[in-house]
Design a protein around this motif. Structure first.
Motif, PDB file in Angstrom:
ATOM      1  N   MET A 108      -9.334   7.241  -3.679  1.00 50.76           N
ATOM      2  CA  MET A 108      -8.894   6.164  -4.776  1.00 50.76           C
ATOM      3  C   MET A 108      -8.269   4.960  -4.807  1.00 50.76           C
ATOM      4  N   LEU A 109      -7.881   5.076  -3.361  1.00 54.26           N
ATOM      5  CA  LEU A 109      -7.290   3.892  -3.017  1.00 54.26           C
ATOM      6  C   LEU A 109      -8.273   2.465  -2.747  1.00 54.26           C
ATOM      7  N   PRO A 110      -9.375   2.670  -2.132  1.00 56.32           N
ATOM      8  CA  PRO A 110     -10.117   1.458  -2.360  1.00 56.32           C
ATOM      9  C   PRO A 110     -10.457   1.100  -3.541  1.00 56.32           C
ATOM     10  N   VAL A 111     -10.997   2.137  -4.557  1.00 52.98           N
ATOM     11  CA  VAL A 111     -11.438   1.865  -5.596  1.00 52.98           C
ATOM     12  C   VAL A 111     -10.414   0.740  -6.849  1.00 52.98           C
ATOM     13  N   PHE A 112      -9.573   1.398  -6.375  1.00 51.35           N
ATOM     14  CA  PHE A 112      -8.172   0.659  -7.274  1.00 51.35           C
ATOM     15  C   PHE A 112      -8.306  -1.196  -6.359  1.00 51.35           C
ATOM     16  N   ILE A 113      -8.370  -1.379  -4.956  1.00 53.16           N
ATOM     17  CA  ILE A 113      -8.778  -2.119  -4.645  1.00 53.16           C
ATOM     18  C   ILE A 113      -8.939  -3.270  -4.454  1.00 53.16           C
ATOM     19  N   THR A 114     -10.312  -2.765  -5.261  1.00 51.98           N
ATOM     20  CA  THR A 114     -11.230  -3.680  -5.523  1.00 51.98           C
ATOM     21  C   THR A 114     -11.784  -3.573  -6.890  1.00 51.98           C
ATOM     22  N   THR A 115     -11.213  -3.136  -7.598  1.00 48.66           N
ATOM     23  CA  THR A 115     -11.055  -3.616  -8.791  1.00 48.66           C
ATOM     24  C   THR A 115     -10.370  -4.397  -9.282  1.00 48.66           C
ATOM     25  N   LEU A 116      -9.045  -4.634  -8.784  1.00 50.96           N
ATOM     26  CA  LEU A 116      -7.912  -5.678  -8.839  1.00 50.96           C
ATOM     27  C   LEU A 116      -8.534  -6.473  -7.877  1.00 50.96           C
ATOM     28  N   ARG A 117      -8.761  -6.858  -6.812  1.00 46.50           N
ATOM     29  CA  ARG A 117      -9.181  -7.609  -6.772  1.00 46.50           C
ATOM     30  C   ARG A 117     -10.516  -8.659  -7.433  1.00 46.50           C
TER      31      ARG A 117
ATOM     32  N   SER B 167      -3.286 -14.895  -3.785  1.00 46.02           N
ATOM     33  CA  SER B 167      -2.858 -14.442  -2.555  1.00 46.02           C
ATOM     34  C   SER B 167      -2.768 -13.447  -1.734  1.00 46.02           C
ATOM     35  N   THR B 168      -2.230 -12.602  -2.775  1.00 44.47           N
ATOM     36  CA  THR B 168      -1.497 -11.145  -2.413  1.00 44.47           C
ATOM     37  C   THR B 168      -2.450 -10.126  -1.973  1.00 44.47           C
ATOM     38  N   VAL B 169      -2.890  -9.442  -3.128  1.00 44.83           N
ATOM     39  CA  VAL B 169      -4.271  -8.979  -3.443  1.00 44.83           C
ATOM     40  C   VAL B 169      -4.517  -8.728  -2.258  1.00 44.83           C
ATOM     41  N   SER B 170      -5.560 -10.609  -2.270  1.00 43.66           N
ATOM     42  CA  SER B 170      -6.481 -10.548  -0.622  1.00 43.66           C
ATOM     43  C   SER B 170      -6.041 -10.316   0.050  1.00 43.66           C
ATOM     44  N   ARG B 171      -4.569  -9.905   0.289  1.00 46.48           N
ATOM     45  CA  ARG B 171      -4.071  -9.242   1.932  1.00 46.48           C
ATOM     46  C   ARG B 171      -3.970  -7.983   2.005  1.00 46.48           C
ATOM     47  N   PHE B 172      -4.106  -7.029   0.868  1.00 46.53           N
ATOM     48  CA  PHE B 172      -4.764  -5.307   1.127  1.00 46.53           C
ATOM     49  C   PHE B 172      -5.743  -5.234   1.845  1.00 46.53           C
ATOM     50  N   PRO B 173      -5.787  -4.268   2.636  1.00 48.29           N
ATOM     51  CA  PRO B 173      -6.276  -3.789   3.536  1.00 48.29           C
ATOM     52  C   PRO B 173      -7.044  -2.798   2.414  1.00 48.29           C
ATOM     53  N   GLN B 174      -8.341  -3.042   3.398  1.00 46.85           N
ATOM     54  CA  GLN B 174      -9.687  -2.064   2.460  1.00 46.85           C
ATOM     55  C   GLN B 174      -9.599  -0.966   3.008  1.00 46.85           C
ATOM     56  N   GLU B 175      -9.074   0.532   2.541  1.00 50.04           N
ATOM     57  CA  GLU B 175      -8.884   1.385   3.247  1.00 50.04           C
ATOM     58  C   GLU B 175      -9.984   2.517   3.970  1.00 50.04           C
TER      59      GLU B 175
ATOM     60  N   LEU C 252       0.661  -1.317   0.246  1.00 55.61           N
ATOM     61  CA  LEU C 252      -0.132  -0.340   0.124  1.00 55.61           C
ATOM     62  C   LEU C 252       0.847   0.847   0.032  1.00 55.61           C
ATOM     63  N   GLU C 253       2.004   0.801   0.686  1.00 55.25           N
ATOM     64  CA  GLU C 253       2.543   2.382   0.818  1.00 55.25           C
ATOM     65  C   GLU C 253       3.557   1.981  -0.622  1.00 55.25           C
ATOM     66  N   THR C 254       4.024   1.595  -1.387  1.00 54.17           N
ATOM     67  CA  THR C 254       4.437   1.676  -2.481  1.00 54.17           C
ATOM     68  C   THR C 254       3.485   2.302  -3.322  1.00 54.17           C
ATOM     69  N   ILE C 255       2.414   2.078  -3.451  1.00 56.41           N
ATOM     70  CA  ILE C 255       1.154   2.324  -4.345  1.00 56.41           C
ATOM     71  C   ILE C 255       1.478   3.527  -4.017  1.00 56.41           C
TER      72      ILE C 255
END
Length: 111
Positions: free
Chosen positions: A28-37, A103-111, A7-10
């Motif tokens: 924007m970050l929560p939308v990016f993460i949801t879309t990526l998942r 596995s990696t993307v599913s661990r990203f927390p939703q903000e 998340l910090e890298t993003i």
């Protein structure tokens, strides 16, 4: 890499590459993460259908999404999946590559 490090890298990538401020990134970050998942989960569905051309296209889209948010390490996995699908490599463990991404993307927390 830990999910918080991703998340910090993003965040840093969005700041430097797109000159976004912290408020825009936070919005924007929560939308990016949801879309990526969603896109990564779609890879698993496509792999089950064994349509390598569709899986290659979807892997290409995931690779692009990951590069757009600065996650080059994960984009390399998506690129490997894309290339192996395009080449029709029967020895490739497509599911293992997809599971790495999931596995990696599913661990990203939703903000």
């Amino acid at each position: 890499m830990e999910s918080t490090a991703y998340l910090e890298t993003i965040r840093q990538h969005l700041k430097t590459a797109y000159l976004l401020n912290d408020d825009k990134i936070a919005a924007m970050l929560p939308v990016f993460i949801t879309t990526l998942r969603t896109h990564v989960d779609n890879l698993a569905e496509l792999a089950a259908g064994e349509d390598m051309q569709q899986l290659s296209r979807a892997s290409h889209a995931v690779k692009g999404a990951l590069l757009n948010i600065g996650l080059t390490e994960l984009a390399e996995i998506a690129y490997t999946l894309e290339k192996q699908c395009r080449d029709g490599n029967p020895a490739c463990d497509y599911q293992a590559l997809i599971m790495q991404l999931q596995s990696t993307v599913s661990r990203f927390p939703q903000e």
